[in-house]
Design a protein around this motif. Structure first.
Motif, PDB file in Angstrom:
ATOM      1  N   PRO A   1       0.788  -0.932   0.162  1.00  0.00           N
ATOM      2  CA  PRO A   1       0.197  -0.061  -0.129  1.00  0.00           C
ATOM      3  C   PRO A   1       0.797   1.199  -0.104  1.00  0.00           C
ATOM      4  CG  PRO A   1      -0.764  -1.619   1.711  1.00  0.00           C
ATOM      5  CD  PRO A   1       0.467  -2.252   1.087  1.00  0.00           C
ATOM      6  N   VAL A   2       0.406   2.264  -0.866  1.00  0.00           N
ATOM      7  CA  VAL A   2       0.868   3.466  -0.793  1.00  0.00           C
ATOM      8  C   VAL A   2       0.643   4.361   0.300  1.00  0.00           C
ATOM      9  CG1 VAL A   2       1.275   5.756  -2.000  1.00  0.00           C
ATOM     10  CG2 VAL A   2       1.307   3.704  -3.342  1.00  0.00           C
ATOM     11  N   VAL A   3       1.368   5.020   0.981  1.00  0.00           N
ATOM     12  CA  VAL A   3       1.031   5.816   2.290  1.00  0.00           C
ATOM     13  C   VAL A   3       1.812   7.121   2.319  1.00  0.00           C
ATOM     14  CG1 VAL A   3       1.156   6.034   5.130  1.00  0.00           C
ATOM     15  CG2 VAL A   3       0.616   3.620   3.867  1.00  0.00           C
ATOM     16  N   ASN A   4       1.191   8.119   2.562  1.00  0.00           N
ATOM     17  CA  ASN A   4       1.550   9.482   2.669  1.00  0.00           C
ATOM     18  C   ASN A   4       1.317   9.860   4.144  1.00  0.00           C
ATOM     19  OD1 ASN A   4      -0.593  10.860   2.747  1.00  0.00           O
ATOM     20  ND2 ASN A   4      -0.936  11.083   0.406  1.00  0.00           N
ATOM     21  N   THR A   5       2.413  10.534   4.589  1.00  0.00           N
ATOM     22  CA  THR A   5       2.417  10.810   5.896  1.00  0.00           C
ATOM     23  C   THR A   5       3.080  11.977   6.450  1.00  0.00           C
ATOM     24  OG1 THR A   5       2.886   9.627   8.401  1.00  0.00           O
ATOM     25  CG2 THR A   5       4.398   9.360   6.407  1.00  0.00           C
ATOM     26  N   GLY A   6       2.676  12.632   7.677  1.00  0.00           N
ATOM     27  CA  GLY A   6       3.563  13.615   8.242  1.00  0.00           C
ATOM     28  C   GLY A   6       4.754  13.008   9.047  1.00  0.00           C
ATOM     29  N   ILE A   7       6.143  13.663   9.182  1.00  0.00           N
ATOM     30  CA  ILE A   7       7.178  12.959   9.794  1.00  0.00           C
ATOM     31  C   ILE A   7       7.361  13.710  11.144  1.00  0.00           C
ATOM     32  CG2 ILE A   7       9.629  12.599   9.581  1.00  0.00           C
ATOM     33  CD1 ILE A   7       9.157  12.920   6.486  1.00  0.00           C
ATOM     34  N   ALA A   8       7.279  12.935  12.245  1.00  0.00           N
ATOM     35  CA  ALA A   8       7.636  13.582  13.384  1.00  0.00           C
ATOM     36  C   ALA A   8       9.279  13.397  13.783  1.00  0.00           C
ATOM     37  CB  ALA A   8       6.887  12.443  14.395  1.00  0.00           C
ATOM     38  N   GLY A   9       9.672  14.199  14.478  1.00  0.00           N
ATOM     39  CA  GLY A   9      10.993  14.211  15.101  1.00  0.00           C
ATOM     40  C   GLY A   9      11.362  12.962  16.195  1.00  0.00           C
ATOM     41  N   ARG A  10      12.267  12.366  15.840  1.00  0.00           N
ATOM     42  CA  ARG A  10      12.346  11.253  16.866  1.00  0.00           C
ATOM     43  C   ARG A  10      12.569  11.761  18.189  1.00  0.00           C
ATOM     44  NH1 ARG A  10      17.842  10.779  17.971  1.00  0.00           N
ATOM     45  NH2 ARG A  10      19.228  12.001  16.859  1.00  0.00           N
ATOM     46  N   VAL A  11      13.094  12.946  18.504  1.00  0.00           N
ATOM     47  CA  VAL A  11      13.403  13.566  19.909  1.00  0.00           C
ATOM     48  C   VAL A  11      12.029  13.880  20.516  1.00  0.00           C
ATOM     49  CG1 VAL A  11      14.738  14.875  21.384  1.00  0.00           C
ATOM     50  CG2 VAL A  11      15.873  13.902  19.472  1.00  0.00           C
ATOM     51  N   ALA A  12      11.627  13.335  21.646  1.00  0.00           N
ATOM     52  CA  ALA A  12      10.353  14.136  22.353  1.00  0.00           C
ATOM     53  C   ALA A  12      10.471  15.583  22.470  1.00  0.00           C
ATOM     54  CB  ALA A  12      10.272  13.419  23.763  1.00  0.00           C
ATOM     55  N   GLY A  13       9.379  16.268  22.283  1.00  0.00           N
ATOM     56  CA  GLY A  13       9.394  17.513  22.277  1.00  0.00           C
ATOM     57  C   GLY A  13       9.689  18.620  21.105  1.00  0.00           C
ATOM     58  N   VAL A  14      10.192  17.858  19.951  1.00  0.00           N
ATOM     59  CA  VAL A  14      10.633  18.546  18.627  1.00  0.00           C
ATOM     60  C   VAL A  14       9.420  18.863  17.959  1.00  0.00           C
ATOM     61  CG1 VAL A  14      11.811  18.428  16.432  1.00  0.00           C
ATOM     62  CG2 VAL A  14      12.988  17.713  18.675  1.00  0.00           C
ATOM     63  N   GLY A  15       8.477  17.784  17.548  1.00  0.00           N
ATOM     64  CA  GLY A  15       7.380  18.019  16.988  1.00  0.00           C
ATOM     65  C   GLY A  15       7.402  17.817  15.544  1.00  0.00           C
ATOM     66  N   GLN A  16       6.790  18.393  14.488  1.00  0.00           N
ATOM     67  CA  GLN A  16       6.786  17.824  13.306  1.00  0.00           C
ATOM     68  C   GLN A  16       8.112  18.376  12.458  1.00  0.00           C
ATOM     69  OE1 GLN A  16       3.896  19.281  10.742  1.00  0.00           O
ATOM     70  NE2 GLN A  16       4.243  17.965   8.967  1.00  0.00           N
ATOM     71  N   VAL A  17       8.880  17.463  11.438  1.00  0.00           N
ATOM     72  CA  VAL A  17      10.093  17.961  11.041  1.00  0.00           C
ATOM     73  C   VAL A  17       9.721  17.861   9.557  1.00  0.00           C
ATOM     74  CG1 VAL A  17      11.505  17.408  13.005  1.00  0.00           C
ATOM     75  CG2 VAL A  17      10.805  15.287  11.147  1.00  0.00           C
ATOM     76  N   GLY A  18       8.657  17.224   8.962  1.00  0.00           N
ATOM     77  CA  GLY A  18       8.461  17.172   7.379  1.00  0.00           C
ATOM     78  C   GLY A  18       7.323  16.230   7.161  1.00  0.00           C
ATOM     79  N   ALA A  19       7.171  15.862   5.885  1.00  0.00           N
ATOM     80  CA  ALA A  19       6.134  15.069   5.264  1.00  0.00           C
ATOM     81  C   ALA A  19       6.800  14.297   4.264  1.00  0.00           C
ATOM     82  CB  ALA A  19       4.993  15.865   4.947  1.00  0.00           C
ATOM     83  N   GLY A  20       5.928  12.998   4.029  1.00  0.00           N
ATOM     84  CA  GLY A  20       6.484  12.222   2.951  1.00  0.00           C
ATOM     85  C   GLY A  20       5.945  11.015   2.697  1.00  0.00           C
ATOM     86  N   LEU A  21       6.437  10.134   1.910  1.00  0.00           N
ATOM     87  CA  LEU A  21       5.748   8.795   1.706  1.00  0.00           C
ATOM     88  C   LEU A  21       6.674   7.641   2.418  1.00  0.00           C
ATOM     89  CD1 LEU A  21       5.574   9.132  -2.256  1.00  0.00           C
ATOM     90  CD2 LEU A  21       3.603   9.486  -0.617  1.00  0.00           C
ATOM     91  N   VAL A  22       5.885   6.507   2.845  1.00  0.00           N
ATOM     92  CA  VAL A  22       6.324   5.533   3.424  1.00  0.00           C
ATOM     93  C   VAL A  22       5.834   4.145   2.884  1.00  0.00           C
ATOM     94  CG1 VAL A  22       4.858   5.619   5.438  1.00  0.00           C
ATOM     95  CG2 VAL A  22       7.172   4.605   5.869  1.00  0.00           C
ATOM     96  N   SER A  23       6.554   3.132   2.963  1.00  0.00           N
ATOM     97  CA  SER A  23       6.091   1.940   2.391  1.00  0.00           C
ATOM     98  C   SER A  23       5.837   0.959   3.785  1.00  0.00           C
ATOM     99  CB  SER A  23       7.351   0.998   1.690  1.00  0.00           C
ATOM    100  OG  SER A  23       7.343   1.681   0.371  1.00  0.00           O
ATOM    101  N   PRO A  24       4.869   0.183   3.954  1.00  0.00           N
ATOM    102  CA  PRO A  24       4.619  -0.307   4.952  1.00  0.00           C
ATOM    103  C   PRO A  24       5.728  -1.691   4.937  1.00  0.00           C
ATOM    104  CG  PRO A  24       2.707  -0.133   4.020  1.00  0.00           C
ATOM    105  CD  PRO A  24       3.606   0.474   3.289  1.00  0.00           C
ATOM    106  N   PRO A  25       5.767  -2.333   6.204  1.00  0.00           N
ATOM    107  CA  PRO A  25       6.820  -3.754   6.190  1.00  0.00           C
ATOM    108  C   PRO A  25       5.877  -4.748   5.435  1.00  0.00           C
ATOM    109  CG  PRO A  25       5.891  -3.270   8.369  1.00  0.00           C
ATOM    110  CD  PRO A  25       5.460  -2.240   7.541  1.00  0.00           C
ATOM    111  N   ALA A  26       6.700  -5.608   4.719  1.00  0.00           N
ATOM    112  CA  ALA A  26       6.032  -6.528   3.742  1.00  0.00           C
ATOM    113  C   ALA A  26       5.357  -7.790   5.237  1.00  0.00           C
ATOM    114  CB  ALA A  26       6.856  -7.252   2.918  1.00  0.00           C
TER     115      ALA A  26
END
Length: 472
Positions: A422-447
């Protein structure tokens, strides 16, 4: 025969890796590209057993039919404690089940913020210690007929959008959208985040509740259909849908709460994603209508908690099948880059589950400016999803494809057979707690999430066959 082939221009067909075609392009050699990929690696015989299950065709017809015939309406706004029966000290989160020890940065940050909001801690370190000790119970939103974007954290005092299915009778819930940037759902919990959440609890929620009580239910199926034809795909682009929603609700907001109307309308107007949460609940109630149909191989939930990506399948009850959440590939804000990104997170993939979001990108060519790629990529993404789905949505239509319905109803067997995820488009969260949103893009689910679901479907098909014929 060999000499005759050498006498003329060759006809070249490329299969598989794009590098082959690129090399021919560099030499100005005409060729026909065949988009082929191997099937997913599954247990020998598993796919054949699933495809041979005599229940499958009819069961999938029922499941897909129930999902696309659902008629979600926004019926009200209620506090989570009341609507979901959440007692103090119970928090919901996005994705499949997870414990504090395995939780990602944004999930931890959102849980810390919820602790501070509910008065269960007075400062972040105290909240972290309580969460690590198990003093708070964590449960998936999906286990409570709810969904939550990104971290998806819901605490008892938060207000929830209540969406009902006027066709099949189900109900689903989603929290109110805070906007973009440093917000709780992206793991931020600073003073400005808590101030906004308290205002939402004291003003926004009660005003919206009074508004819907005065105006009556809002038809989300019709609104979503209109928004698709105005350039939204209803996951990462909700500008048209939010505008339509404000148009419908504004008169009742002014009537129901004249003293707060300006602030509420200003808040919604400044948040193009305000409709997202209503749309997610609409997709949730639609997908839930297709649950628990024996023999069905249709996906009824896809969700991520920032660590795991999980799917649920109609014919397999509430079981989760998981794999590692992937890192989105997309566009980043400011100086942020892939090193700052957390793996995929959120329940918002319920939109793709119901035929929107990444599955409807052909309706929203402008989305590529937000998630990356170009317009042909968006068109190709939607077209490819028809290969792994069971239906075309009769109401959600795409003008650029001749008003063809969006591809809806992901079939685990078709995913395994084609190797197409499946094609998924998504927001990207910062990996460090408290940072917030860092971007947006596409992601592939794990097979692996789909192959493990297929194995369980094969086992269930075998058990059903034995129950039908005890002599086997």
């Amino acid at each position: 025969m060999t000499l005759s082939m050498l006498a003329g221009e060759p006809s070249v067909i490329t299969v598989g890796a794009g590098l082959l075609g690129e090399a021919l392009d560099a030499q100005a050699v005409a060729h026909v590209a065949v988009d082929w990929r191997p099937p997913l690696p599954v247990e020998p015989g598993a796919l054949a057993r699933v495809l041979a299950d005599p229940r499958r065709a009819a069961a999938n017809g029922v499941a897909a039919g129930r999902m696309v015939s659902a008629r979600p309406v926004l019926a009200g706004v209620r506090r989570a404690g009341e609507a979901l029966g959440l007692p103090r000290g119970v928090f919901l989160h996005a994705g499949p089940p997870i414990e504090w020890e395995r939780a990602s940065g944004p999930m931890r940050g959102a849980l810390v913020g919820a602790m501070l909001l509910e008065g269960l801690a007075t400062e972040p370190h105290e909240a972290e210690r309580a969460l690590a000790s198990g003093a708070v119970t964590l449960e998936p939103c999906h286990h409570h007929a709810a969904v939550g974007p990104m971290a998806g954290v819901v605490s008892p005092s938060m207000w929830m959008l209540e969406v009902r299915d006027a066709e099949h009778g189900g109900t689903a819930y989603c929290s109110l959208n805070e906007g973009l940037g440093k917000v709780l759902r992206y793991g931020a919990y600073g003073p400005e985040v808590l101030t906004r959440l308290r205002w939402m609890g004291e003003v926004l929620g009660p005003v919206l509740a009074a508004t819907l009580a005065a105006s009556g239910p809002l038809d989300l199926r019709a609104l979503t259909a209109q928004a698709l034809q105005m350039g939204d795909e209803l996951h990462n682009r909700n500008r048209a849908a939010t505008s339509l929603m404000v148009r419908e609700l504004a008169p009742a907001i002014v009537t129901a709460a004249p003293e707060h109307a300006a602030d509420v309308l200003r808040f919604i107007n400044g948040n193009d994603h305000f409709y997202l949460n209503a749309g997610m609940a609409a997709c949730k109630v639609s997908a839930d209508a297709a649950r628990n149909i024996p023999g069905s191989t249709m996906v009824v939930a896809m969700a991520r908690n920032g660590t795991d990506f999980g799917v649920q399948v109609s014919g397999l009850g509430d079981r989760w099948f998981t794999g590692p959440a992937g890192l989105p590939d997309g566009l980043y804000l400011g100086a942020y880059g892939p090193r700052d990104a957390n793996p995929d997170i959120g329940d918002s993939t319920i939109t793709e589950t119901a035929g929107l979001g990444g599955f409807a990108m052909a309706a929203a060519p402008a989305i590529v400016r937000f998630v990356g790629g170009d317009v042909p990529d968006a068109m190709a993404a939607t077209r490819s999803m028809y290969e792994i789905t069971l239906a075309e949505h009769p109401a959600y239509q795409i003008p650029a494809l001749g008003f063809r319905g969006t591809p809806a109803g992901i079939d685990v067997a078709l995913v395994a057979r084609t190797g197409l995820l499946p094609v998924v488009n998504t927001g990207i969260a910062g990996r460090v707690a408290g940072v917030g949103q860092v971007g947006a893009g596409l992601v592939s689910p794990p097979a692996s999430a789909f192959t493990s679901a297929l194995a369980a479907l094969a086992e269930a098909a075998g058990e059903a066959g034995q129950a039908k014929d005890p002599n086997m």
